[in-house]
Design a protein around this motif. Structure first.
Motif, PDB file in Angstrom:
ATOM      1  N   GLY A  44       0.912  -1.260   0.029  1.00 56.30           N
ATOM      2  CA  GLY A  44       0.064  -0.010  -0.114  1.00 56.30           C
ATOM      3  C   GLY A  44       0.863   1.397  -0.037  1.00 56.30           C
ATOM      4  O   GLY A  44       0.222   2.424  -0.007  1.00 56.30           O
ATOM      5  N   GLY A  45       2.182   1.256   0.112  1.00 61.99           N
ATOM      6  CA  GLY A  45       2.940   2.198  -0.102  1.00 61.99           C
ATOM      7  C   GLY A  45       3.002   3.076   1.284  1.00 61.99           C
ATOM      8  O   GLY A  45       3.316   4.400   1.219  1.00 61.99           O
ATOM      9  N   GLY A  46       2.424   2.590   2.367  1.00 64.57           N
ATOM     10  CA  GLY A  46       2.202   3.420   3.727  1.00 64.57           C
ATOM     11  C   GLY A  46       0.970   4.238   3.660  1.00 64.57           C
ATOM     12  O   GLY A  46       0.620   4.934   4.665  1.00 64.57           O
ATOM     13  N   PHE A  47       0.128   4.149   2.628  1.00 67.95           N
ATOM     14  CA  PHE A  47      -1.082   4.963   2.553  1.00 67.95           C
ATOM     15  C   PHE A  47      -2.032   3.842   3.273  1.00 67.95           C
ATOM     16  O   PHE A  47      -2.194   2.827   3.075  1.00 67.95           O
ATOM     17  N   VAL A  48      -3.229   4.894   3.833  1.00 67.64           N
ATOM     18  CA  VAL A  48      -4.374   3.954   4.558  1.00 67.64           C
ATOM     19  C   VAL A  48      -5.574   4.346   3.489  1.00 67.64           C
ATOM     20  O   VAL A  48      -5.934   5.358   3.348  1.00 67.64           O
ATOM     21  N   PRO A  49      -5.875   3.151   2.832  1.00 69.43           N
ATOM     22  CA  PRO A  49      -7.394   3.476   2.265  1.00 69.43           C
ATOM     23  C   PRO A  49      -8.496   4.118   3.091  1.00 69.43           C
ATOM     24  O   PRO A  49      -8.565   3.572   4.171  1.00 69.43           O
ATOM     25  N   GLU A  50      -9.379   4.909   2.667  1.00 67.65           N
ATOM     26  CA  GLU A  50     -10.492   5.438   3.284  1.00 67.65           C
ATOM     27  C   GLU A  50     -11.332   4.681   3.841  1.00 67.65           C
ATOM     28  O   GLU A  50     -12.001   4.606   4.936  1.00 67.65           O
ATOM     29  N   GLN A  51     -11.439   3.345   2.901  1.00 65.37           N
ATOM     30  CA  GLN A  51     -12.532   2.526   3.276  1.00 65.37           C
ATOM     31  C   GLN A  51     -12.126   1.742   4.418  1.00 65.37           C
ATOM     32  O   GLN A  51     -12.797   0.871   5.147  1.00 65.37           O
ATOM     33  N   GLN A  52     -10.765   1.690   4.705  1.00 63.92           N
ATOM     34  CA  GLN A  52     -10.456   0.840   5.978  1.00 63.92           C
ATOM     35  C   GLN A  52     -10.517   1.762   7.170  1.00 63.92           C
ATOM     36  O   GLN A  52     -10.505   1.149   8.411  1.00 63.92           O
ATOM     37  N   VAL A  53     -10.810   2.982   7.325  1.00 59.63           N
ATOM     38  CA  VAL A  53     -11.244   3.997   8.360  1.00 59.63           C
ATOM     39  C   VAL A  53     -12.524   3.541   9.156  1.00 59.63           C
ATOM     40  O   VAL A  53     -13.702   3.438   8.406  1.00 59.63           O
ATOM     41  N   VAL A  54     -12.518   3.169  10.649  1.00 61.84           N
ATOM     42  CA  VAL A  54     -13.465   2.803  11.285  1.00 61.84           C
ATOM     43  C   VAL A  54     -14.178   3.970  11.632  1.00 61.84           C
ATOM     44  O   VAL A  54     -15.794   4.185  11.608  1.00 61.84           O
ATOM     45  N   GLY A  55     -13.586   5.042  12.138  1.00 62.95           N
ATOM     46  CA  GLY A  55     -14.302   6.458  12.389  1.00 62.95           C
ATOM     47  C   GLY A  55     -13.231   7.147  13.184  1.00 62.95           C
ATOM     48  O   GLY A  55     -12.045   6.930  13.040  1.00 62.95           O
ATOM     49  N   ARG A  56     -13.735   8.610  13.461  1.00 65.75           N
ATOM     50  CA  ARG A  56     -12.735   9.560  14.003  1.00 65.75           C
ATOM     51  C   ARG A  56     -13.019   9.467  15.421  1.00 65.75           C
ATOM     52  O   ARG A  56     -14.182   9.290  16.176  1.00 65.75           O
ATOM     53  N   ALA A  57     -11.924   9.371  16.138  1.00 59.46           N
ATOM     54  CA  ALA A  57     -11.917   9.592  17.629  1.00 59.46           C
ATOM     55  C   ALA A  57     -12.344  10.953  18.199  1.00 59.46           C
ATOM     56  O   ALA A  57     -11.518  11.656  17.624  1.00 59.46           O
TER      57      ALA A  57
END
Length: 273
Positions: free
Chosen positions: A192-205
């Motif tokens: 993934g090149g160190g990038f986080v896919p937005e689809q993997q985000v659970v939510g904002r703390a």
């Protein structure tokens, strides 16, 4: 007679309560499960990578509702996300039945959830970089990270990077305890090149909920409000302005063609007469 009937009524009420109790518990569990799935979920901080913003053992509440309305993570937000692949070691922790049940309905974080918590530094379309002994820059604008960076840490002295272009739909994340955080910088050689896919985000703390003496919100630091950070959005502005200018021209030309067709049609009708 009066005493017996009131006693019988009291027993009947008591029996009704015990009959209804399982139903009430069932409804409560369903509501808790729905809240965990769609609204808010509790997470435990397992490491020191987000100090001093978050301490090991803190419990945070994560907003899971806004993503359902199309909201995407923004710069400066602290987010919880699923392991994009290879960020966490393969480890299985034994949980007892009570722990499993409470984590299932969201009243207790699961020890085996492969989730991480970091701060969003750059979003899709941004260019991010940090030279040795320098500051983190987003679209050429330096961030003032003094309000959240762990005391004594440098922005990236242990792992300089960039410049890197963040792909659309991806995020560049970093821990606040920069010299104790295996964040995006340390996974650049992975798929993934160190990038986080937005689809993997659970939510904002959004809130530090426990312990009570550390209760507080998790706002976006002021440095992320700088106008220069939105350079990639500004670059798209000429295209938007061009489109806005083209619309009236197209409509004017269409009206001219319709008027011309009307004149031709009227002439044909006159000739037939």
């Amino acid at each position: 007679m009066t005493s017996r009937s009131s006693g019988a009524g009291k027993n009947k009420k008591q029996r009704s309560f015990w009959k209804e109790l399982p139903i009430l518990i069932g409804i409560a569990l369903i509501l808790a499960l729905l809240i965990k799935t769609f609204l808010v979920q509790a997470f435990s901080i397992p490491s020191d990578s987000m100090q001093n913003t978050l301490q090991r053992g803190d419990r945070v509440l994560v907003d899971k509702l806004t993503p359902w309305f199309g909201s995407t993570p923004e710069r400066g937000e602290v987010i919880v996300f699923h392991d994009p692949g290879g960020w966490l070691p393969e480890a299985q922790i034994e949980e007892n039945v009570v722990q499993k049940a409470l984590s299932f309905i969201g009243l207790m974080p699961s020890a085996n959830e492969k989730d991480l918590i970091k701060r969003v530094i750059a979003v899709g379309g941004d260019t991010v970089e940090c030279k040795e002994n320098g500051k983190v820059k987003v679209n050429g604008t330096a961030l003032d990270e003094s309000s959240y960076l762990y005391p004594g840490n440098t922005p990236c002295g242990d792992k300089p990077f960039g410049p890197l272009k963040v792909p659309d739909g991806k995020l560049w994340v970093m821990g606040d305890h920069r010299q104790d955080s295996l964040d995006s910088r340390y996974h650049q050689n992975q798929q993934g090149g160190g990038f986080v896919p937005e689809q993997q985000v659970v939510g904002r703390a959004i809130v530090k909920a426990w312990p009570i003496n550390r209760w507080g919100t998790l706002p976006v630091p002021d440095t992320f409000d700088q106008k220069g950070l939105s350079a990639h959005a500004a670059a798209a502005a000429p295209g938007a302005l061009g489109l806005a200018g083209a619309v009236p021209l197209v409509l004017w030309r269409r009206r001219r063609l319709i008027a011309k067709d009307s004149v031709v049609t009227a002439g044909q009708e006159t000739g037939k007469g």
